[in-house]
Design an enzyme around this catalytic site. Structure first.
Site, PDB file in Angstrom:
ATOM      1  N   GLN A   1       0.823  -1.225   0.000  1.00  0.00           N
ATOM      2  CA  GLN A   1       0.000   0.000   0.000  1.00  0.00           C
ATOM      3  C   GLN A   1       0.854   1.270   0.000  1.00  0.00           C
TER       4      GLN A   1
ATOM      5  N   ARG B   1       7.466 -13.837  -6.356  1.00  0.00           N
ATOM      6  CA  ARG B   1       6.297 -14.596  -5.899  1.00  0.00           C
ATOM      7  C   ARG B   1       5.772 -15.406  -7.074  1.00  0.00           C
TER       8      ARG B   1
ATOM      9  N   ASP C   1      15.074  -9.776  -2.028  1.00  0.00           N
ATOM     10  CA  ASP C   1      14.273 -10.115  -0.855  1.00  0.00           C
ATOM     11  C   ASP C   1      14.967  -9.569   0.385  1.00  0.00           C
TER      12      ASP C   1
ATOM     13  N   LEU D   1      10.095   0.015   3.436  1.00  0.00           N
ATOM     14  CA  LEU D   1       8.675  -0.208   3.744  1.00  0.00           C
ATOM     15  C   LEU D   1       8.320  -1.689   3.686  1.00  0.00           C
TER      16      LEU D   1
ATOM     17  N   ALA E   1       7.903  -5.510   4.632  1.00  0.00           N
ATOM     18  CA  ALA E   1       7.733  -6.220   5.909  1.00  0.00           C
ATOM     19  C   ALA E   1       6.624  -7.239   5.785  1.00  0.00           C
ATOM     20  N   GLN E   2       6.646  -8.263   6.648  1.00  0.00           N
ATOM     21  CA  GLN E   2       5.438  -9.034   6.912  1.00  0.00           C
ATOM     22  C   GLN E   2       4.688  -8.119   7.860  1.00  0.00           C
TER      23      GLN E   2
ATOM     24  N   THR F   1       6.288   1.665  13.740  1.00  0.00           N
ATOM     25  CA  THR F   1       4.836   1.518  13.891  1.00  0.00           C
ATOM     26  C   THR F   1       4.356   1.776  15.317  1.00  0.00           C
TER      27      THR F   1
ATOM     28  N   GLU G   1       2.398  -0.011  16.759  1.00  0.00           N
ATOM     29  CA  GLU G   1       2.320  -1.314  17.434  1.00  0.00           C
ATOM     30  C   GLU G   1       3.470  -1.496  18.426  1.00  0.00           C
TER      31      GLU G   1
ATOM     32  N   TYR H   1       5.058  -9.156  15.615  1.00  0.00           N
ATOM     33  CA  TYR H   1       5.264  -8.058  14.660  1.00  0.00           C
ATOM     34  C   TYR H   1       5.834  -6.836  15.374  1.00  0.00           C
TER      35      TYR H   1
ATOM     36  N   LYS I   1       9.481  -5.081  14.787  1.00  0.00           N
ATOM     37  CA  LYS I   1       9.585  -3.669  14.381  1.00  0.00           C
ATOM     38  C   LYS I   1      10.446  -2.868  15.360  1.00  0.00           C
TER      39      LYS I   1
ATOM     40  N   HIS J   1      -2.790   3.433   8.928  1.00  0.00           N
ATOM     41  CA  HIS J   1      -3.243   4.252   7.795  1.00  0.00           C
ATOM     42  C   HIS J   1      -3.720   3.331   6.680  1.00  0.00           C
TER      43      HIS J   1
ATOM     44  N   ARG K   1      -5.389  -0.822   0.681  1.00  0.00           N
ATOM     45  CA  ARG K   1      -5.069  -1.565   1.895  1.00  0.00           C
ATOM     46  C   ARG K   1      -5.303  -3.057   1.665  1.00  0.00           C
TER      47      ARG K   1
HETATM   48  P1  NDP Z   1       1.898  -3.942   2.955  1.00  0.00           P
HETATM   49  O1  NDP Z   1       1.670  -5.223   3.676  1.00  0.00           O
HETATM   50  O2  NDP Z   1       0.811  -3.426   2.055  1.00  0.00           O
HETATM   51  O3  NDP Z   1       3.227  -4.074   2.056  1.00  0.00           O
HETATM   52  C1  NDP Z   1       4.333  -4.823   2.497  1.00  0.00           C
HETATM   53  C2  NDP Z   1       5.344  -4.876   1.378  1.00  0.00           C
HETATM   54  O4  NDP Z   1       6.493  -5.595   1.855  1.00  0.00           O
HETATM   55  C3  NDP Z   1       4.886  -5.607   0.110  1.00  0.00           C
HETATM   56  O5  NDP Z   1       5.395  -4.929  -1.010  1.00  0.00           O
HETATM   57  C4  NDP Z   1       5.550  -6.956   0.239  1.00  0.00           C
HETATM   58  O6  NDP Z   1       5.798  -7.606  -0.992  1.00  0.00           O
HETATM   59  C5  NDP Z   1       6.882  -6.545   0.876  1.00  0.00           C
HETATM   60  N1  NDP Z   1       7.592  -7.657   1.493  1.00  0.00           N
HETATM   61  C6  NDP Z   1       7.148  -8.508   2.438  1.00  0.00           C
HETATM   62  N2  NDP Z   1       8.113  -9.411   2.761  1.00  0.00           N
HETATM   63  C7  NDP Z   1       9.187  -9.101   1.986  1.00  0.00           C
HETATM   64  C8  NDP Z   1      10.477  -9.664   1.837  1.00  0.00           C
HETATM   65  N3  NDP Z   1      10.865 -10.709   2.583  1.00  0.00           N
HETATM   66  N4  NDP Z   1      11.325  -9.119   0.949  1.00  0.00           N
HETATM   67  C9  NDP Z   1      10.942  -8.046   0.194  1.00  0.00           C
HETATM   68  N5  NDP Z   1       9.727  -7.467   0.280  1.00  0.00           N
HETATM   69  C10 NDP Z   1       8.854  -7.995   1.173  1.00  0.00           C
HETATM   70  O7  NDP Z   1       2.283  -2.848   4.045  1.00  0.00           O
HETATM   71  P2  NDP Z   1       1.958  -1.273   4.076  1.00  0.00           P
HETATM   72  O8  NDP Z   1       2.250  -0.695   2.753  1.00  0.00           O
HETATM   73  O9  NDP Z   1       0.634  -1.067   4.707  1.00  0.00           O
HETATM   74  O10 NDP Z   1       3.014  -0.754   5.131  1.00  0.00           O
HETATM   75  C11 NDP Z   1       4.318  -0.323   4.732  1.00  0.00           C
HETATM   76  C12 NDP Z   1       5.275  -0.470   5.909  1.00  0.00           C
HETATM   77  O11 NDP Z   1       4.840   0.357   6.977  1.00  0.00           O
HETATM   78  C13 NDP Z   1       5.372  -1.876   6.481  1.00  0.00           C
HETATM   79  O12 NDP Z   1       6.691  -2.077   6.923  1.00  0.00           O
HETATM   80  C14 NDP Z   1       4.423  -1.835   7.665  1.00  0.00           C
HETATM   81  O13 NDP Z   1       4.772  -2.801   8.623  1.00  0.00           O
HETATM   82  C15 NDP Z   1       4.634  -0.414   8.141  1.00  0.00           C
HETATM   83  N6  NDP Z   1       3.519   0.197   8.838  1.00  0.00           N
HETATM   84  C16 NDP Z   1       2.270   0.186   8.262  1.00  0.00           C
HETATM   85  C17 NDP Z   1       1.224   0.774   8.898  1.00  0.00           C
HETATM   86  C18 NDP Z   1      -0.132   0.811   8.283  1.00  0.00           C
HETATM   87  O14 NDP Z   1      -1.096   1.130   8.988  1.00  0.00           O
HETATM   88  N7  NDP Z   1      -0.268   0.544   6.982  1.00  0.00           N
HETATM   89  C19 NDP Z   1       1.392   1.426  10.229  1.00  0.00           C
HETATM   90  C20 NDP Z   1       2.763   1.486  10.662  1.00  0.00           C
HETATM   91  C21 NDP Z   1       3.766   0.872  10.002  1.00  0.00           C
HETATM   92  P3  NDP Z   1       4.697  -8.589  -1.666  1.00  0.00           P
HETATM   93  O15 NDP Z   1       3.717  -7.683  -2.368  1.00  0.00           O
HETATM   94  O16 NDP Z   1       5.522  -9.390  -2.602  1.00  0.00           O
HETATM   95  O17 NDP Z   1       4.092  -9.387  -0.562  1.00  0.00           O
HETATM   96  P1  GDP Z   2      -3.403  -3.552  13.454  1.00  0.00           P
HETATM   97  O1  GDP Z   2      -3.695  -2.405  14.347  1.00  0.00           O
HETATM   98  O2  GDP Z   2      -2.124  -3.398  12.687  1.00  0.00           O
HETATM   99  O3  GDP Z   2      -3.482  -4.878  14.109  1.00  0.00           O
HETATM  100  O4  GDP Z   2      -4.513  -3.477  12.275  1.00  0.00           O
HETATM  101  P2  GDP Z   2      -5.792  -4.382  11.957  1.00  0.00           P
HETATM  102  O5  GDP Z   2      -6.593  -3.637  10.958  1.00  0.00           O
HETATM  103  O6  GDP Z   2      -5.379  -5.770  11.583  1.00  0.00           O
HETATM  104  O7  GDP Z   2      -6.580  -4.479  13.336  1.00  0.00           O
HETATM  105  C1  GDP Z   2      -7.080  -3.333  13.998  1.00  0.00           C
HETATM  106  C2  GDP Z   2      -7.920  -3.769  15.194  1.00  0.00           C
HETATM  107  O8  GDP Z   2      -9.126  -4.380  14.715  1.00  0.00           O
HETATM  108  C3  GDP Z   2      -7.248  -4.797  16.111  1.00  0.00           C
HETATM  109  O9  GDP Z   2      -7.475  -4.419  17.451  1.00  0.00           O
HETATM  110  C4  GDP Z   2      -7.984  -6.094  15.810  1.00  0.00           C
HETATM  111  O10 GDP Z   2      -8.050  -7.009  16.912  1.00  0.00           O
HETATM  112  C5  GDP Z   2      -9.373  -5.538  15.499  1.00  0.00           C
HETATM  113  N1  GDP Z   2     -10.214  -6.477  14.741  1.00  0.00           N
HETATM  114  C6  GDP Z   2     -11.446  -6.912  15.099  1.00  0.00           C
HETATM  115  N2  GDP Z   2     -11.895  -7.790  14.200  1.00  0.00           N
HETATM  116  C7  GDP Z   2     -10.941  -7.934  13.260  1.00  0.00           C
HETATM  117  C8  GDP Z   2     -10.843  -8.725  12.073  1.00  0.00           C
HETATM  118  O11 GDP Z   2     -11.722  -9.479  11.714  1.00  0.00           O
HETATM  119  N3  GDP Z   2      -9.694  -8.579  11.330  1.00  0.00           N
HETATM  120  C9  GDP Z   2      -8.686  -7.737  11.708  1.00  0.00           C
HETATM  121  N4  GDP Z   2      -7.611  -7.626  10.933  1.00  0.00           N
HETATM  122  N5  GDP Z   2      -8.745  -6.998  12.842  1.00  0.00           N
HETATM  123  C10 GDP Z   2      -9.852  -7.094  13.601  1.00  0.00           C
END
Ligand code: NDP
Ligand code: GDP
Length: 328
Positions: free
Chosen positions: A12, A35, A58, A80, A82-83, A125, A127, A150, A154, A180, A185
């Protein structure tokens, strides 16, 4: 022309950041993990797939990161990748530690070895705070207490970034971003799970929506706003740590209400509480204090939660309608 390298470009934030940097005139490289099926749909959605240069690699393979840095020769490196899903981190804790934690260290090592002048952004994050009740408002000064594999991974990446700054003078910034979201997403996250379900229920192809803890509170913003803060951090004179948040917290329940109301439905008729979605440890309350980001970066969140959720529901309705037409 500046050059940037983004890990997680297919995610995202990676897609939105690539778009922002292209608009600013950057040459953009992205690390593409191999992949079995294509992962570039977000870049296609934003119509930028042919504008970025993808390099195979990777995060868990440091040699591939070194190669990517050697080839891209970036001025700025945004980690950016991550799992990123908390739920999965209990099921695959080692994979999470390796990609989310050690992956960041691999990036820092690649920078140290190839060119320590490269500016580095680490995607930290909220988290890492864990939402402990004694800290109802979280800022850069709040102690960390991660509540998932996670969050733990982080935190390792976060401190590694600070340590490489102190040890090798690398320009390493950490953005502690609160949740976000956007139409891009991942479907496993709760907002997108809800907006997709609202679209399917409204269009008559789904009956109900199974959720876990709907009393959890999150500080949700729009990903398109948040990537701007990442870029701003690397434009400052000195590297630093910043909280990026809206300063408003909402329960999952109220977020559902907003989403269902947008299409004229009552969430209480469709949401089913399902213990399968409870987590081994929960983060009950996240609420960020973005004062430092506002003061030092001039950054504030522009999109309200209502605007965000309505945007996501509308996008999911368009997607589901398209699916239904194609299935005919
Ligand atoms: P996404 O899950 O949408 O994207 C994760 C990305 O990481 C994908 O491109 C994925 O590739 C890649 N990736 C996963 N494992 C590997 C690996 N082993 N080697 C190379 N690339 C890899 O995450 P977001 O865009 O939502 O978030 C971006 C970053 O910000 C992440 O690090 C997340 O943890 C962090 N973050 C996100 C928040 C949020 O609310 N969105 C909040 C705070 C932090 P592929 O498409 O191939 O799976
Ligand atoms: P997180 O803050 O990175 O864990 O983002 P998520 O969107 O996965 O979860 C946000 C909150 O929603 C957490 O407190 C979850 O426990 C809660 N939640 C409740 N039901 C669900 C569900 O079905 N899926 C997910 N992903 N979260 C849920």
């Amino acid at each position: 022309m500046k050059t940037a390298l983004i890990t997680g470009i297919t995610g995202q934030d990676g897609a939105y950041l690539a778009q922002l940097l292209l608009d600013k005139g950057y040459k953009v490289y992205g690390l593409l993990a191999r992949r079995a099926t294509a992962t570039t749909w977000r870049l296609e959605y934003l119509d930028i797939l042919d504008k970025v240069e993808l390099l195979e690699g990777d995060l868990t393979d440091v040699t591939s990161i070194i190669r990517a840095v050697e080839e891209a020769k970036p001025d700025e490196f945004y980690n950016l990748g991550a799992q990123s899903f908390v739920g999965t981190s209990w099921k695959q804790p080692q994979l999470t530690a390796q990609s989310t934690g050690l992956g960041a260290l691999n990036c820092l090592e690649a920078i140290r070895i190839v060119n320590p002048k490269i500016k580095f952004y680490q995607a930290s994050t909220s988290e890492m705070f864990g939402g402990m009740p004694e800290y109802p408002l979280q800022s850069e000064a709040t102690p960390f207490h991660p509540r998932s594999p996670y969050g733990v991974a982080k935190l390792f990446a976060h401190w590694s970034t600070i340590n490489y700054r102190e040890s090798y003078d690398i320009f390493g910034c950490c953005g502690i971003l609160f949740n976000h979201e956007s139409p891009l997403r991942g479907i496993e996250f709760v907002t997108r799970k809800v907006t997709d379900a609202v679209a399917r229920i409204k269009l008559g192809v789904q009956k109900d929506l199974h959720l876990g803890n709907i009393d959890a509170k999150r500080d949700w913003g729009f990903a398109g706003d948040y990537v701007e803060a990442m870029w701003l951090m690397l434009q400052q004179e000195n590297p630093d740590v910043y909280v990026v948040a809206t300063g408003r917290t909402t329960t999952v329940r109220d977020m559902c209400r907003i989403a269902f109301e947008h299409v004229g439905l009552d969430y209480e008729k469709y949401v089913v509480i399902d213990p399968r979605f409870y987590r081994p440890a929960e983060v009950d309350l996240l609420l960020g204090d973005p004062a430092k980001a506002k003061e030092k970066l001039g950054w504030t969140a522009k999109t309200s939660l209502e605007e965000l959720i309505n945007m996501m529901v509308d996008a999911d309705i368009r997607r589901v309608e398209k699916e239904l037409v194609q299935a005919r």
